[in-house]
Design an enzyme around this catalytic site. Structure first.
Site, PDB file in Angstrom:
ATOM      1  N   GLN A 118      44.629 -35.154  66.454  1.00  0.00           N
ATOM      2  CA  GLN A 118      44.020 -34.258  67.446  1.00  0.00           C
ATOM      3  C   GLN A 118      42.650 -34.733  67.918  1.00  0.00           C
ATOM      4  O   GLN A 118      42.158 -34.271  68.946  1.00  0.00           O
ATOM      5  CB  GLN A 118      43.878 -32.838  66.865  1.00  0.00           C
ATOM      6  CG  GLN A 118      45.217 -32.162  66.612  1.00  0.00           C
ATOM      7  CD  GLN A 118      45.019 -30.814  65.944  1.00  0.00           C
ATOM      8  OE1 GLN A 118      44.934 -30.727  64.740  1.00  0.00           O
ATOM      9  NE2 GLN A 118      44.909 -29.767  66.735  1.00  0.00           N
ATOM     10  N   HIS A 173      52.270 -27.636  59.656  1.00  0.00           N
ATOM     11  CA  HIS A 173      51.815 -27.728  61.045  1.00  0.00           C
ATOM     12  C   HIS A 173      50.981 -29.007  61.256  1.00  0.00           C
ATOM     13  O   HIS A 173      51.204 -29.756  62.214  1.00  0.00           O
ATOM     14  CB  HIS A 173      50.999 -26.473  61.371  1.00  0.00           C
ATOM     15  CG  HIS A 173      50.335 -26.463  62.715  1.00  0.00           C
ATOM     16  ND1 HIS A 173      50.613 -25.524  63.676  1.00  0.00           N
ATOM     17  CD2 HIS A 173      49.374 -27.273  63.252  1.00  0.00           C
ATOM     18  CE1 HIS A 173      49.864 -25.768  64.750  1.00  0.00           C
ATOM     19  NE2 HIS A 173      49.101 -26.820  64.514  1.00  0.00           N
ATOM     20  N   GLU A 174      50.055 -29.259  60.320  1.00  0.00           N
ATOM     21  CA  GLU A 174      49.180 -30.436  60.458  1.00  0.00           C
ATOM     22  C   GLU A 174      49.956 -31.725  60.210  1.00  0.00           C
ATOM     23  O   GLU A 174      49.698 -32.738  60.872  1.00  0.00           O
ATOM     24  CB  GLU A 174      47.983 -30.344  59.503  1.00  0.00           C
ATOM     25  CG  GLU A 174      47.092 -29.114  59.673  1.00  0.00           C
ATOM     26  CD  GLU A 174      46.641 -28.852  61.098  1.00  0.00           C
ATOM     27  OE1 GLU A 174      46.575 -29.791  61.906  1.00  0.00           O
ATOM     28  OE2 GLU A 174      46.367 -27.673  61.407  1.00  0.00           O
ATOM     29  N   HIS A 186      51.579 -32.855  63.276  1.00  0.00           N
ATOM     30  CA  HIS A 186      50.675 -33.584  64.188  1.00  0.00           C
ATOM     31  C   HIS A 186      50.673 -35.077  63.881  1.00  0.00           C
ATOM     32  O   HIS A 186      50.662 -35.903  64.794  1.00  0.00           O
ATOM     33  CB  HIS A 186      49.239 -33.067  64.055  1.00  0.00           C
ATOM     34  CG  HIS A 186      48.940 -31.839  64.848  1.00  0.00           C
ATOM     35  ND1 HIS A 186      49.074 -31.784  66.224  1.00  0.00           N
ATOM     36  CD2 HIS A 186      48.470 -30.624  64.472  1.00  0.00           C
ATOM     37  CE1 HIS A 186      48.710 -30.571  66.643  1.00  0.00           C
ATOM     38  NE2 HIS A 186      48.350 -29.848  65.599  1.00  0.00           N
ATOM     39  N   GLY A 235      42.705 -25.652  60.472  1.00  0.00           N
ATOM     40  CA  GLY A 235      43.281 -26.953  60.150  1.00  0.00           C
ATOM     41  C   GLY A 235      43.095 -27.920  61.294  1.00  0.00           C
ATOM     42  O   GLY A 235      43.002 -27.503  62.453  1.00  0.00           O
ATOM     43  N   CYS A 257      47.023 -23.383  67.633  1.00  0.00           N
ATOM     44  CA  CYS A 257      46.586 -24.769  67.455  1.00  0.00           C
ATOM     45  C   CYS A 257      45.364 -25.033  68.317  1.00  0.00           C
ATOM     46  O   CYS A 257      45.325 -24.605  69.472  1.00  0.00           O
ATOM     47  CB  CYS A 257      47.734 -25.692  67.874  1.00  0.00           C
ATOM     48  SG  CYS A 257      47.342 -27.438  67.712  1.00  0.00           S
ATOM     49  N   LEU A 258      44.385 -25.751  67.764  1.00  0.00           N
ATOM     50  CA  LEU A 258      43.175 -26.057  68.534  1.00  0.00           C
ATOM     51  C   LEU A 258      43.501 -26.931  69.749  1.00  0.00           C
ATOM     52  O   LEU A 258      42.737 -26.943  70.709  1.00  0.00           O
ATOM     53  CB  LEU A 258      42.141 -26.759  67.646  1.00  0.00           C
ATOM     54  CG  LEU A 258      41.558 -25.895  66.519  1.00  0.00           C
ATOM     55  CD1 LEU A 258      40.649 -26.723  65.629  1.00  0.00           C
ATOM     56  CD2 LEU A 258      40.798 -24.702  67.111  1.00  0.00           C
TER      57      LEU A 258
END
Ligand code: NI
Length: 168
Positions: free
Chosen positions: A51, A134-135, A138, A46, A92-93
């Site tokens: 991000q 989660h996204e 962000h 994701g 997370c990236l």
């Protein structure tokens, strides 16, 4: 298509609140394509526009192992979430190498626009529900580690700053 640089926690730009997309035009379609490519390349399941330092409400998700089930959520909003919660490990990236457990509603229904600007609704549970929430966090400027204790957050910040110094 292009690979986009991913912001690393605790970069302050990860705290910006994303604005709604006004029109799903060619610029947004290019952003979606670039975000998908960036997510697959990372590899991740994701990615939120926040991000990649674009502060508009765009999310891409693909939890399949075959990397051919791309979900695009533009201007997503949760229309229903279950009272039942569950705890799942997240990563997370933007927070490389860190995994920890977060409690969230087990099931959510999300309304959004797809990559063609068409309205849709999706009911999700399991990993997909975790990933959507989660996204969406962000887009509100929240990174998953901010759901953890202050002590854990301080440790994670120190660890990532140290890694950054070592790779500089
Ligand atoms: Ni993330």
């Amino acid at each position: 298509m292009a690979l986009l640089p991913i912001l690393r926690y605790p970069d302050r730009r990860l705290s910006k609140v994303a604005k709604p997309v006004v029109r799903v035009d060619d610029r947004i379609k290019r952003l979606v394509a670039d975000m998908a490519q960036t997510m697959y390349d990372a590899p991740g399941i994701g990615l939120a526009a926040t991000q990649v330092d674009v502060h508009e409400q765009v999310i891409v998700i693909d939890i399949s192992t075959t990397h051919d089930e791309l979900h695009v959520f533009i201007n997503p909003r949760i229309v229903h979430s279950s009272d039942i919660e569950c705890e799942a490990e997240e990563g997370c990236l933007s927070v490389p190498g860190i995994y920890d457990r977060v409690v969230r509603p087990e099931r959510v229904t999300v309304a959004a626009l797809d990559a063609n600007g068409e309205q849709f609704e999706l009911e999700a549970d399991g990993l997909l529900a975790v990933c959507i929430q989660h996204e969406m966090d962000h887009l509100l400027g929240t990174v998953f580690v901010e759901h953890l204790s202050q002590l854990k957050q301080a440790r994670i910040k120190n660890k990532l700053r140290k890694l950054e110094r070592e790779s500089a």
